[in-house]
Structure formats: C-alpha cells, structure tokens
Design a protein around this motif. Structure first.
Motif, mmCIF file in Angstrom:
data_model
loop_
_atom_site.group_PDB
_atom_site.id
_atom_site.type_symbol
_atom_site.label_atom_id
_atom_site.label_comp_id
_atom_site.label_asym_id
_atom_site.label_seq_id
_atom_site.Cartn_x
_atom_site.Cartn_y
_atom_site.Cartn_z
ATOM 1 N N MET A 1 22.953 4.865 -20.623
ATOM 2 C CA MET A 1 22.692 3.487 -20.207
ATOM 3 C C MET A 1 23.719 2.502 -20.765
ATOM 4 S SD MET A 1 19.707 3.697 -18.574
ATOM 5 C CE MET A 1 18.993 2.076 -18.685
ATOM 6 N N SER A 2 24.422 2.924 -21.807
ATOM 7 C CA SER A 2 25.344 2.014 -22.491
ATOM 8 C C SER A 2 26.501 2.814 -23.090
ATOM 9 C CB SER A 2 24.600 1.258 -23.608
ATOM 10 O OG SER A 2 25.494 0.638 -24.497
ATOM 11 N N GLY A 3 27.659 2.187 -23.178
ATOM 12 C CA GLY A 3 28.819 2.830 -23.804
ATOM 13 C C GLY A 3 28.819 2.723 -25.319
ATOM 14 N N THR A 4 27.750 2.148 -25.886
ATOM 15 C CA THR A 4 27.683 1.925 -27.338
ATOM 16 C C THR A 4 27.775 3.230 -28.121
ATOM 17 O OG1 THR A 4 26.346 -0.048 -26.969
ATOM 18 C CG2 THR A 4 26.311 0.876 -29.177
ATOM 19 N N PHE A 5 27.029 4.240 -27.687
ATOM 20 C CA PHE A 5 27.056 5.534 -28.380
ATOM 21 C C PHE A 5 28.476 6.099 -28.414
ATOM 22 C CE2 PHE A 5 26.976 10.222 -27.920
ATOM 23 C CZ PHE A 5 26.493 10.554 -29.178
ATOM 24 N N ASN A 6 29.188 5.983 -27.316
ATOM 25 C CA ASN A 6 30.545 6.538 -27.247
ATOM 26 C C ASN A 6 31.489 5.812 -28.201
ATOM 27 O OD1 ASN A 6 32.301 8.508 -26.067
ATOM 28 N ND2 ASN A 6 33.299 6.844 -24.964
ATOM 29 N N ILE A 7 31.355 4.492 -28.325
ATOM 30 C CA ILE A 7 32.185 3.735 -29.275
ATOM 31 C C ILE A 7 31.888 4.177 -30.706
ATOM 32 C CG2 ILE A 7 32.485 1.451 -30.330
ATOM 33 C CD1 ILE A 7 32.599 0.204 -27.707
ATOM 34 N N PHE A 8 30.611 4.324 -31.034
ATOM 35 C CA PHE A 8 30.224 4.798 -32.364
ATOM 36 C C PHE A 8 30.839 6.172 -32.644
ATOM 37 C CE2 PHE A 8 27.362 1.354 -32.868
ATOM 38 C CZ PHE A 8 26.803 1.406 -34.133
ATOM 39 N N ARG A 9 30.769 7.049 -31.645
ATOM 40 C CA ARG A 9 31.287 8.410 -31.810
ATOM 41 C C ARG A 9 32.798 8.410 -32.047
ATOM 42 N NH1 ARG A 9 33.409 11.985 -28.519
ATOM 43 N NH2 ARG A 9 33.181 10.608 -26.722
ATOM 44 N N LEU A 10 33.507 7.590 -31.281
ATOM 45 C CA LEU A 10 34.971 7.521 -31.426
ATOM 46 C C LEU A 10 35.378 6.975 -32.796
ATOM 47 C CD1 LEU A 10 35.901 6.185 -27.863
ATOM 48 C CD2 LEU A 10 36.377 8.474 -28.772
ATOM 49 N N VAL A 11 34.711 5.893 -33.224
ATOM 50 C CA VAL A 11 35.031 5.301 -34.534
ATOM 51 C C VAL A 11 34.650 6.265 -35.656
ATOM 52 C CG1 VAL A 11 34.591 3.385 -36.120
ATOM 53 C CG2 VAL A 11 34.829 2.932 -33.675
ATOM 54 N N SER A 12 33.525 6.957 -35.497
ATOM 55 C CA SER A 12 33.083 7.936 -36.505
ATOM 56 C C SER A 12 34.118 9.041 -36.679
ATOM 57 C CB SER A 12 31.733 8.538 -36.103
ATOM 58 O OG SER A 12 30.733 7.548 -36.037
ATOM 59 N N ASN A 13 34.611 9.554 -35.575
ATOM 60 C CA ASN A 13 35.629 10.612 -35.645
ATOM 61 C C ASN A 13 36.891 10.123 -36.335
ATOM 62 O OD1 ASN A 13 33.987 12.468 -34.383
ATOM 63 N ND2 ASN A 13 34.799 12.077 -32.329
ATOM 64 N N GLU A 14 37.266 8.903 -36.038
ATOM 65 C CA GLU A 14 38.448 8.294 -36.677
ATOM 66 C C GLU A 14 38.248 8.194 -38.192
ATOM 67 O OE1 GLU A 14 39.756 3.724 -37.020
ATOM 68 O OE2 GLU A 14 39.474 4.390 -34.949
ATOM 69 N N ILE A 15 37.060 7.761 -38.606
ATOM 70 C CA ILE A 15 36.761 7.617 -40.037
ATOM 71 C C ILE A 15 36.741 8.986 -40.730
ATOM 72 C CG2 ILE A 15 34.896 7.017 -41.663
ATOM 73 C CD1 ILE A 15 36.332 4.533 -40.725
ATOM 74 N N MET A 16 36.164 9.982 -40.064
ATOM 75 C CA MET A 16 36.088 11.313 -40.686
ATOM 76 C C MET A 16 37.465 11.970 -40.801
ATOM 77 S SD MET A 16 32.479 13.067 -39.452
ATOM 78 C CE MET A 16 32.592 12.706 -37.701
ATOM 79 N N GLN A 17 38.372 11.620 -39.906
ATOM 80 C CA GLN A 17 39.754 12.120 -40.032
ATOM 81 C C GLN A 17 40.460 11.453 -41.210
ATOM 82 O OE1 GLN A 17 41.652 11.574 -36.238
ATOM 83 N NE2 GLN A 17 40.590 13.304 -35.289
ATOM 84 N N LYS A 18 40.115 10.201 -41.446
ATOM 85 C CA LYS A 18 40.734 9.439 -42.538
ATOM 86 C C LYS A 18 40.188 9.874 -43.900
ATOM 87 C CE LYS A 18 41.463 4.629 -44.063
ATOM 88 N NZ LYS A 18 41.203 3.204 -43.739
ATOM 89 N N TYR A 19 38.878 10.166 -43.960
ATOM 90 C CA TYR A 19 38.228 10.557 -45.223
ATOM 91 C C TYR A 19 37.641 11.960 -45.063
ATOM 92 C CZ TYR A 19 38.319 5.478 -46.019
ATOM 93 O OH TYR A 19 38.698 4.159 -46.168
ATOM 94 N N GLU A 20 38.258 12.918 -45.653
ATOM 95 C CA GLU A 20 37.828 14.314 -45.481
ATOM 96 C C GLU A 20 36.459 14.606 -46.091
ATOM 97 O OE1 GLU A 20 40.845 16.954 -46.883
ATOM 98 O OE2 GLU A 20 42.274 16.403 -45.296
ATOM 99 N N ASP A 21 36.045 13.809 -47.081
ATOM 100 C CA ASP A 21 34.761 14.062 -47.745
ATOM 101 C C ASP A 21 33.600 13.269 -47.128
ATOM 102 O OD1 ASP A 21 35.791 11.631 -48.596
ATOM 103 O OD2 ASP A 21 35.027 11.834 -50.654
ATOM 104 N N VAL A 22 33.860 12.615 -45.993
ATOM 105 C CA VAL A 22 32.820 11.823 -45.326
ATOM 106 C C VAL A 22 32.295 12.585 -44.110
ATOM 107 C CG1 VAL A 22 32.404 9.733 -43.948
ATOM 108 C CG2 VAL A 22 33.662 9.577 -46.101
ATOM 109 N N GLU A 23 30.962 12.563 -43.942
ATOM 110 C CA GLU A 23 30.356 13.191 -42.773
ATOM 111 C C GLU A 23 29.471 12.177 -42.067
ATOM 112 O OE1 GLU A 23 27.888 17.195 -41.445
ATOM 113 O OE2 GLU A 23 28.402 16.894 -43.557
ATOM 114 N N ILE A 24 29.692 12.027 -40.766
ATOM 115 C CA ILE A 24 28.899 11.104 -39.948
ATOM 116 C C ILE A 24 28.300 11.875 -38.779
ATOM 117 C CG2 ILE A 24 28.893 8.961 -38.605
ATOM 118 C CD1 ILE A 24 31.464 8.145 -40.106
#
Length: 292
Positions: free
Chosen positions: A94-117
């Motif tokens: 119904m909304s692209g919000t989930f996809n934006i969260f997923r993309l930003v989460s992946n970006e953050i997890m690539q930046k911080y190896e010890d972070v899990e989202i």
C-alpha cells in the motif's frame, strides 16, 4: 549494557502507535509526510481539524518519509549502543515506506558490520500494524526476549493482526487510487458501506457490505469477533476526525471489547493524518492481534 538495552524499535507514524506506548518503550517514530496546497508537513505538525478543513477544497496528498530522518535515527541509536533494531511499517503493498526503510537499513548495515536491522512489513495499516510493534516492545522490555526471538515472532504474528474499518464515504479512497472510482460511486448511490480490511498480501479488500452507516459499526464489531474467534487477543478501537458522536461510539465499543473473556487490553486512538487523507473523517475501525 543488558541485552534488552541494545535493542531498539523503530516504526513509521502510519502504524498509529499511541503516544504513551511510544514514550514507555522509547519507540522511535519516523514521520510520514502530507502535502497540503503545495506545502510539505511531517506527521504531527498540524491538527486533524486543519487537515479535514482542506480535504475537499484544497490539494492534499501524502508522501513517503524523508530517508535522511530514517538514516539519522539509526545513526543516533547506534551511537547510543543500540545495535539490534527492528522496524515496523505500513503494508508494503500500500505504501513505499517499507521499501525506503529496507534500503536505508541495508545501507546502514553495510556501513556498520556489527549492526543488525530486521524490517517487518506489517501487511497492515494504522494500529493493525501498531499492535504487532507494541507486543514486540513488551516482549523485549518486559519479558526479556532476545532480538532473534522477537524478530521471528513478529514475522509470524503479523499475519495474526487485522483491522476492520468502515468510512462514511469512499470518495477519499477513490481519490487516492486505493479503490476504483466506479465502485465508489455505485456504493455512494446505494448507501452501501463496505467493511474493509487488509489481505495476507497487505492489500485492501472488502470483507462484507452493509447498507447504512449505523448498521456498519455493528458489522465491524462482528467481523472483529469472528477473526478473534474466542482466542486470547489485544485490540484497538480507532477513529478519524473530530466527531464527538463518534468518540462516544468508540468508548462504547471499547467497553464491549474489554468485557470479552480473552481480551488482554484495548488501545484507543485516532489514525494518523496520512491514513486520514485516504479514509477521510469519521472512519471507525477495530483491530485485533491474536496471541495464540
């Protein structure tokens, strides 16, 4: 730092989580945006009165959250030692919000190896998804469940949460492309009120139809009872707009649900402004999360 102190919950404002719960469990809320007559507002920057006064005579649209706000929220949580994050979003269908969260989460997890989202598409709107986030917060901060346990639970139990709702007019759903304009027009002419919910794919569907608004409130309650089926559950009664009559109706249904044998708790609130843009004023809905 204990295990639960390392975990954070983030949700978009469309999940409709009540303010007292947000504060109690320190849930981070990412605001969805509304564009009114060309000016952009974050959720919470204007009143429901302001919104509904402009719904018919102005140009009102909804917009996705700002990715920078999501990114900055994650960064701040990580600085504070929260390296395990579970996010909850409106239905991705119904909304692209989930996809934006997923993309930003992946970006953050690539930046911080010890972070899990872990990103949870609640497959729901409003408090239908908010109930899953609320229960997850209880499991973490009151029951000491692990990040992995709660993420797994949320992925499974999002299918056990639903909201059933009715609205006086279908024109706002049709205007936002949520339902067909022809179906909306026919429904208006015949005074037919569809009871609407979300499918397991997170898409609106008509559960049943009732003629007349007053009868439709009871039908929403009946569909809620059918879904719960006597099982242990949490519930919520949500409305939109500023009608005192509807607020009284809301209280009446809260009392009915509280008296049910297997009810654990009933939340009371109003849908977020961005949901309100699509529902219009005077929406009435009952949500349930089945806990067994």
């Amino acid at each position: 730092m204990s295990e639960k102190e390392k975990i954070a919950i983030v949700a978009d404002s469309g999940c409709g989580i009540p303010k007292d719960i947000v504060e109690k469990y320190d849930v981070k809320i990412i605001p969805l945006r509304t564009i009114i007559d060309g000016k952009e507002y974050n959720e919470g920057e204007f009143s429901q009165e302001f919104l509904y006064e402009r719904m018919d005579n102005g140009d009102v649209k909804t917009s996705l959250p700002n990715p920078d706000i999501i990114r900055n929220t994650f960064e701040e949580l990580i600085r504070n030692g929260k390296k395990r994050i579970i996010t909850f979003n409106l239905s991705g269908s119904m909304s692209g919000t989930f996809n934006i969260f997923r993309l930003v989460s992946n970006e953050i997890m690539q930046k911080y190896e010890d972070v899990e989202i872990v990103n949870i598409d609640t497959l729901n709107i409003s408090i239908g998804g908010g109930l899953v986030a609320y229960r997850a917060a209880q499991m973490i901060f009151e029951e000491g469940k692990s990040f992995e346990e709660v993420a797994k639970w949320a992925d499974e139990y999002r299918f056990k949460s639903k909201i059933f709702f009715v609205i006086p007019t279908l024109k706002y759903l049709a205007k936002g492309g949520r339902i067909g304009k022809v179906s909306a027009k026919i429904g208006e002419m015949l005074n037919i009120k569809p009871i609407i919910s979300n499918s397991d794919e997170g898409i609106y569907y008509t559960v049943t139809k009732v003629r007349g608004l007053k009868r439709s409130y009871d039908k929403v309650y009946q569909e809620f009872l059918k879904f719960v089926d006597g099982r242990k559950h949490m519930a919520a009664v949500y409305i939109s707009g500023t009608s005192k009559e509807l607020e009284k109706l809301q209280k009446d249904f809260v009392k009915k649900i509280e008296s049910l044998e297997n009810n654990i708790e009933v939340l009371v609130g109003k849908v977020s402004s961005t949901i309100g843009v699509h529902s219009g004023p005077d929406m009435f809905g009952i949500a349930a999360l089945v806990l067994e």
